[in-house]
Design a protein around this motif. Structure first.
Motif, PDB file in Angstrom:
ATOM      1  N   GLY A  80       0.743  -1.226   0.183  1.00  0.00           N
ATOM      2  CA  GLY A  80      -0.316   0.024   0.107  1.00  0.00           C
ATOM      3  C   GLY A  80       0.850   1.303  -0.100  1.00  0.00           C
ATOM      4  O   GLY A  80       0.748   2.156  -0.706  1.00  0.00           O
ATOM      5  N   ALA A  81       1.933   1.120   0.684  1.00  0.00           N
ATOM      6  CA  ALA A  81       2.771   2.347   0.761  1.00  0.00           C
ATOM      7  C   ALA A  81       3.690   2.558  -0.379  1.00  0.00           C
ATOM      8  O   ALA A  81       3.736   3.684  -0.957  1.00  0.00           O
ATOM      9  CB  ALA A  81       4.030   2.058   1.915  1.00  0.00           C
ATOM     10  N   TRP A  82       3.946   1.507  -0.941  1.00  0.00           N
ATOM     11  CA  TRP A  82       4.805   1.326  -2.244  1.00  0.00           C
ATOM     12  C   TRP A  82       3.637   1.907  -3.472  1.00  0.00           C
ATOM     13  O   TRP A  82       4.046   2.869  -4.387  1.00  0.00           O
ATOM     14  CB  TRP A  82       5.230   0.032  -2.891  1.00  0.00           C
ATOM     15  N   MET A  83       2.654   1.833  -3.676  1.00  0.00           N
ATOM     16  CA  MET A  83       1.394   1.933  -4.430  1.00  0.00           C
ATOM     17  C   MET A  83       1.366   3.706  -4.243  1.00  0.00           C
ATOM     18  O   MET A  83       1.265   4.374  -5.179  1.00  0.00           O
ATOM     19  CB  MET A  83       0.077   1.228  -4.338  1.00  0.00           C
ATOM     20  N   ALA A  84       1.246   4.137  -2.909  1.00  0.00           N
ATOM     21  CA  ALA A  84       1.124   5.547  -2.893  1.00  0.00           C
ATOM     22  C   ALA A  84       2.521   6.499  -3.396  1.00  0.00           C
ATOM     23  O   ALA A  84       2.049   7.259  -4.228  1.00  0.00           O
ATOM     24  CB  ALA A  84       0.946   5.968  -1.261  1.00  0.00           C
ATOM     25  N   ALA A  85       3.645   5.679  -3.187  1.00  0.00           N
ATOM     26  CA  ALA A  85       4.964   6.331  -3.733  1.00  0.00           C
ATOM     27  C   ALA A  85       4.950   6.195  -5.118  1.00  0.00           C
ATOM     28  O   ALA A  85       5.439   7.133  -6.010  1.00  0.00           O
ATOM     29  CB  ALA A  85       5.860   5.718  -2.963  1.00  0.00           C
ATOM     30  N   ALA A  86       4.400   5.154  -5.747  1.00  0.00           N
ATOM     31  CA  ALA A  86       4.470   4.957  -7.045  1.00  0.00           C
ATOM     32  C   ALA A  86       3.611   5.576  -7.944  1.00  0.00           C
ATOM     33  O   ALA A  86       3.727   5.576  -9.265  1.00  0.00           O
ATOM     34  CB  ALA A  86       4.391   3.222  -7.476  1.00  0.00           C
ATOM     35  N   THR A  87       2.162   6.328  -7.498  1.00  0.00           N
ATOM     36  CA  THR A  87       1.492   6.924  -8.157  1.00  0.00           C
ATOM     37  C   THR A  87       1.523   8.673  -7.722  1.00  0.00           C
ATOM     38  O   THR A  87       0.718   9.245  -8.188  1.00  0.00           O
ATOM     39  CB  THR A  87       0.203   6.452  -7.903  1.00  0.00           C
ATOM     40  N   SER A  88       2.590   8.822  -7.036  1.00  0.00           N
ATOM     41  CA  SER A  88       2.782  10.209  -6.516  1.00  0.00           C
ATOM     42  C   SER A  88       2.972  11.170  -7.539  1.00  0.00           C
ATOM     43  O   SER A  88       2.541  12.312  -7.528  1.00  0.00           O
ATOM     44  CB  SER A  88       3.812  10.268  -5.236  1.00  0.00           C
ATOM     45  N   LEU A 108      10.659   7.376  -6.543  1.00  0.00           N
ATOM     46  CA  LEU A 108      10.938   6.145  -7.059  1.00  0.00           C
ATOM     47  C   LEU A 108      11.026   5.220  -5.517  1.00  0.00           C
ATOM     48  O   LEU A 108      12.002   5.078  -5.193  1.00  0.00           O
ATOM     49  CB  LEU A 108      12.330   6.166  -7.457  1.00  0.00           C
ATOM     50  N   PRO A 109       9.903   4.536  -5.617  1.00  0.00           N
ATOM     51  CA  PRO A 109       9.986   3.493  -4.528  1.00  0.00           C
ATOM     52  C   PRO A 109      10.600   2.181  -4.696  1.00  0.00           C
ATOM     53  O   PRO A 109      10.408   1.671  -5.868  1.00  0.00           O
ATOM     54  CB  PRO A 109       8.414   3.305  -4.129  1.00  0.00           C
ATOM     55  N   PHE A 110      11.362   1.684  -3.608  1.00  0.00           N
ATOM     56  CA  PHE A 110      11.791   0.337  -3.738  1.00  0.00           C
ATOM     57  C   PHE A 110      11.072  -0.584  -2.515  1.00  0.00           C
ATOM     58  O   PHE A 110      11.489  -0.232  -1.416  1.00  0.00           O
ATOM     59  CB  PHE A 110      13.132   0.321  -3.556  1.00  0.00           C
ATOM     60  N   PHE A 111      10.383  -1.297  -2.733  1.00  0.00           N
ATOM     61  CA  PHE A 111       9.687  -2.327  -1.842  1.00  0.00           C
ATOM     62  C   PHE A 111      10.470  -3.702  -1.896  1.00  0.00           C
ATOM     63  O   PHE A 111      10.357  -4.369  -2.789  1.00  0.00           O
ATOM     64  CB  PHE A 111       8.065  -2.388  -1.872  1.00  0.00           C
ATOM     65  N   ILE A 112      10.982  -4.050  -0.617  1.00  0.00           N
ATOM     66  CA  ILE A 112      11.767  -5.385  -0.509  1.00  0.00           C
ATOM     67  C   ILE A 112      11.229  -6.533   0.408  1.00  0.00           C
ATOM     68  O   ILE A 112      10.799  -5.803   1.560  1.00  0.00           O
ATOM     69  CB  ILE A 112      13.231  -4.608  -0.127  1.00  0.00           C
ATOM     70  N   TYR A 113      10.900  -7.281   0.123  1.00  0.00           N
ATOM     71  CA  TYR A 113      10.071  -8.445   0.757  1.00  0.00           C
ATOM     72  C   TYR A 113      10.524  -9.841   0.427  1.00  0.00           C
ATOM     73  O   TYR A 113      11.237 -10.149  -0.451  1.00  0.00           O
ATOM     74  CB  TYR A 113       8.754  -8.263   0.472  1.00  0.00           C
ATOM     75  N   TYR A 114      10.242 -10.654   1.290  1.00  0.00           N
ATOM     76  CA  TYR A 114      10.581 -11.982   0.748  1.00  0.00           C
ATOM     77  C   TYR A 114       9.770 -12.379  -0.287  1.00  0.00           C
ATOM     78  O   TYR A 114       8.557 -12.212  -0.364  1.00  0.00           O
ATOM     79  CB  TYR A 114      10.215 -12.968   2.164  1.00  0.00           C
TER      80      TYR A 114
END
Length: 908
Positions: A582-590, A599-605
């Motif tokens: 959700g945070a990534w989508m907010a940044a990615a559509t800012s 330019l968001p980077f969301f890092i996860y397993y």
């Protein structure tokens, strides 16, 4: 529990109770409600200190939160607004009914907007501001099923023509002018801003958009403003985990820029939401407990006189006792039924309505259909500070549809209305359509110069312009760093061993240092930043905390201590992949929503990405998000100790299904650098509506220097990593005549298994004299897309010069069969089978089956993707082509200790 109910609901001394209430009312009259609240809190505290247990009742009476005397008065022309609302209702209904009279059963929804028309109308007329020179604009998450009403408003405003209204749900035949079934920015890029119809995704997106706006404000990237996010959802939609799963975040961070409007029409898709309970009470308790300001809009103005005369409190008692299933029946069966089955339960309430006719009782309206009550709630919401607000508005599903669907269980499926139902709708809302035209269910437009349209346009002009509207590109184009800026990871590591995860983090750090781009980089983790080697960012750029750091961290004396800051750049969203997304989508559509490209980077397993939050990933594609998703500890054999639920063997199949996602599985640090630079250029500089998925591993090994000229191949998905020097015709490529006669194979790999491919090539040459070309394939997805694009073009242009798929062109002059091995299921590399040159045998190895815990070596042997199994597969293919004999294959099985009788990994 019975004792608790007695404490809360029984009155053992009514006289004493009355005296306390009179005293409290005197305080309210003299000193105000704040003083009364303070005194009550002190009394509660005193009782608890004395050892008394006071149970908490999280709900209030089943009446409106805002007292009639405290309601803000709605400005404007109420009669005109009612007239406009009726026209919008009619045109929304007509659009769906007309669409479903065409062949093909297009579907559509009438009832949802019918219940929420007033909720939208008050917002459009008085609250929702469009982006303008004076204001950044509010953001409205429309309930997906209500899209016909939004189109109908735009039709009256002149934004959508009548012929376009007839292209509802006809986006193919409409050739770019069709109206999408629901809010879809990909299909209507100048209109819709956010996709919401996959239930639950709107609420979680709205919460993280609100958080991200605060993040931008605190970091000084946008000025502080009174900008609001309005999220509409249905009461049945709140059953989705995503709807309520993040509301505690909004309360905890005091997101007063966020307003939820829950359309409580008491119905799911097939029946009552809480037939045996009360959904409004339930949601009030949930939201209040999470720190929200909860405003109930239960009853309309026609109830005010009855409630004012309810001196005994019996009506309020009856309202609280009645469950939603009964309320639904009352609206479905009319005034007479309501008198008998509701008011007549108590003599006091029966007397309250004794002078009302059955029609009068039927007209007792619900709060969500009363614009004055709705306006008062909205006014209170936008003026609430320090906490988010939820408005629980009680409505009737199918309002105005009468016997065709008003408050009935099948209402959601109502897409057609018969002649009588259409006539009832017309008469109910006084639409000037004559009887002889009713059969066509025509649209009605009063004319662009009519008082209705002029009023609408004036209201929208005062609020900055028309809504919905979407910005396609940001005003600022941010130049991407040149590839040379990534020299730290394009050069080899020498004897030092690192993982591609470390290479990625180093690449991010290099971008953070970029003078133009650095402040726009948004590192996001759900948790385990230290697992991904990101702890250096804690001190460097800080972790975002809206109220700063109020404690001294345990590791404060260490270099890389845990540092939270109001201006922090890292978003750490806790153990919630959906929250991180959700945070990534907010940044990615800012770039679109706030005109501030980030330019968001969301890092996860990696296993917990597209598999767990795939619906959000798909929505991100719809809303034209731009950024990097990073699947960390990727592959089925790389995360060696974790086991079945952690080891990812198929995320690329999921990412590859989203058309505007570029998926890569790099092996070496320079591949990571090339992909980062290219993606940044395309998304930030060229403003392409794409996003990237990279899988990175936690396995450490040495990385070579970047080979000359490999950049294009990395981006296209395949390049020659090592040339053995033999072409299809047997001629050498400058590596000696001895190799010219050697059997040759083409070995393909990606990610961590490419290193096994390289080792397999060495085994083949050492043990069997087989020469192997080695191909790095960072993206089988991109190779597949290129191949099918060429195949389609060739079919459609039979007389033109035929295009050659990229894979075909690379391999057609190369000798021998083709073997591919990856750390993913066979389907991943098998996607390019159609483009292997004709006559070449293609064998794919992969990690089909459930993951499990063990060493990497054991796992790769188990899944049959290690160097020995790859070498064996190459020999088996050569044997089928007659280039080696079966004894060589048998020798490989024996020497490499392969077990021919071991079970298929897929089955165990």
């Amino acid at each position: 529990m019975d004792q608790l109910d007695d404490i809360l609901h029984q009155d053992i001394d009514p006289t004493e109770t009355r005296e306390w209430i009179e005293s409290l009312n005197a305080v309210i009259s003299h000193d105000g409600t704040e003083r009364a609240h303070y005194l009550l809190e002190k009394m509660v505290d005193s009782t608890r200190r004395a050892g008394g247990y006071l149970p908490f009742d999280p709900t209030t009476e089943y009446v409106n939160t805002i007292a009639t005397a405290n309601e803000a008065k709605m400005p404007g022309d109420a009669a005109m607004e009612w007239r406009i609302r009726t026209l919008i209702r009619w045109n929304a209904m007509a659009m769906v009914v007309r669409a479903n009279r065409k062949p093909g059963e297009l579907g559509g929804h009438i009832a949802s907007f019918a219940s929420s028309a007033t909720l939208y109308d008050v917002g459009f007329n008085h609250f929702w501001r469009a982006p303008s020179a004076d204001h950044p604009g509010d953001l409205v998450f429309h309930q997906g099923h209500s899209s016909p009403g939004v189109y109908a408003r735009s039709f009256l405003e002149g934004r959508i023509a009548e012929e376009q209204m007839d292209l509802f749900r006809m986006e193919v035949a409409g050739k770019g002018r069709g109206l999408s079934s629901y809010p879809h920015p990909w299909l209507m890029p100048d209109y819709w801003q956010v996709p919401t119809v996959s239930m639950g995704l709107g609420p979680i997106q709205a919460i993280y958009q609100a958080q991200f706006w605060k993040y931008l404000e605190h970091r000084g990237l946008i000025p502080k403003s009174d900008r609001k996010i309005w999220c509409f959802l249905g009461d049945g939609e709140t059953d989705e985990p995503e709807s309520l799963g993040a509301i505690a975040l909004a309360g905890r961070e005091g997101l007063d820029n966020l307003i939820f409007v829950v359309n409580c029409n008491l119905q799911r898709l097939d029946g009552p939401v809480r037939g045996n309970g009360k959904i409004i009470q339930e949601l009030e308790g949930v939201f209040r407990g999470a720190g929200w300001n909860a405003i109930k809009v239960v009853w309309g103005s026609y109830w005010d006189p009855l409630l004012a005369r309810d001196t005994s409190g019996t009506l309020r008692k009856l309202m609280m006792e009645t469950v939603d299933g009964e309320y639904q029946a009352c609206k479905a069966f009319g005034g007479k039924y309501t008198r008998e089955h509701f008011f007549n339960k108590y003599p006091e309430t029966a007397q309250l309505v004794a002078n009302l006719s059955d029609d009068d009782i039927w007209r007792l309206n619900r709060g969500g259909h009363d614009p004055h009550k709705v306006y008062a709630a909205y006014h209170s919401a936008v003026n609430t500070q320090g906490m988010p607000t939820v408005i629980l508005a009680k409505t009737v599903k199918g309002y105005g549809m009468g016997a065709a669907g008003e408050s009935q269980n099948p209402t959601h499926q109502q897409k057609k209305l018969d002649a009588d139902a259409v006539r009832h709708f017309r008469d109910r809302f006084n639409i000037p359509v004559s009887d002889d035209k009713l059969a066509d269910v025509p649209y009605y437009h009063p004319g662009k110069d009519s008082p209705e349209v002029q009023y609408m346009l004036e209201r929208r002009k005062a609020l900055g312009g028309s809504l919905p509207q979407r910005r396609r590109k940001a005003d600022a184009k941010l130049k991407a760093p040149e590839l040379s800026a990534f020299e730290q990871i394009t050069k080899g590591t020498g004897e030092r061993e690192i993982s591609t995860t470390m290479a990625l983090v180093r690449g991010m750090n290099l971008m953070l240092r970029d003078k133009q781009l650095g402040e726009r980089v948004v590192p996001i983790v759900a948790d385990e930043a230290r697992t991904f080697g990101m702890e250096g960012m804690f001190r460097q750029i800080g972790i975002y905390a809206p109220f700063g750091q109020k404690y001294r961290p345990q590791d404060a004396d260490q270099l890389l201590y845990y540092r939270e800051d109001q201006k922090g750049q890292v978003l750490q969203e806790g153990i919630s992949e959906a929250g991180g997304m959700g945070a990534w989508m907010a940044a990615a559509t800012s770039y679109s929503i706030s005109n501030v490209p980030m330019l968001p980077f969301f890092i996860y397993y990696s296993m917990f990405g597209f598999q767990r939050i795939g619906d959000l990933c798909w929505a991100a594609g719809d809303m034209r998000a731009r950024g990097f998703l990073i699947g960390g500890t990727a592959g089925r054999t790389t995360l060696n100790g974790e086991g079945l639920q952690h080891e990812d063997g198929h995320s690329h199949l999921m990412s590859g299904a989203i058309p505007n996602v570029k998926s890569y599985d790099p092996t070496f640090s320079y591949e990571v650098a090339v992909i980062l630079q290219d993606g940044t250029r395309r998304m930030m500089q060229e403003q392409e509506d794409i996003y990237y998925y990279l899988t990175v591993m936690n396995e450490n090994y040495q990385h070579p220097d970047m080979p000359a000229g490999c950049e294009e191949g990395i981006i296209k998905g395949m390049y020659l990593f090592r040339d053995c020097g033999v072409s299809t015709n047997g001629n050498g490529n400058g590596k000696g005549k001895a190799k010219a006669k050697a059997p040759c194979v083409q070995l393909l790999g990606s990610g961590t298994i490419l290193r096994e491919v390289i080792a397999a090539a060495e085994l083949l040459e050492k043990d069997f004299g087989v020469c192997a070309d080695i191909w790095s394939c960072p993206s089988f997805i991109e190779l597949r897309r290129d191949g099918f694009d060429a195949e389609r073009w060739n079919r459609l242009h039979p007389e033109a010069e035929q295009r050659v798929p990229y894979v075909t062109g690379l391999l057609q002059e190369r000798a021998g069969p083709v073997i591919a091995a990856t750390d993913y299921v066979r389907e991943y590399a098998d996607q390019i089978r159609a483009f292997i040159p004709e006559g070449k045998r293609y064998t794919v190895l992969g990690t089909d089956g459930f993951g499990r815990s063990d060493t990497r070596a054991h796992l790769r042997d188990f899944f049959e993707v290690d160097r020995y199994w790859i070498a064996h597969a190459a020999l088996a293919s050569l044997a089928k082509d007659g280039l080696v004999n079966a004894k060589d294959v048998a020798r490989a099985i024996k020497e490499y200790k392969l077990d021919p009788e071991k079970p298929n990994p897929l089955t165990v």
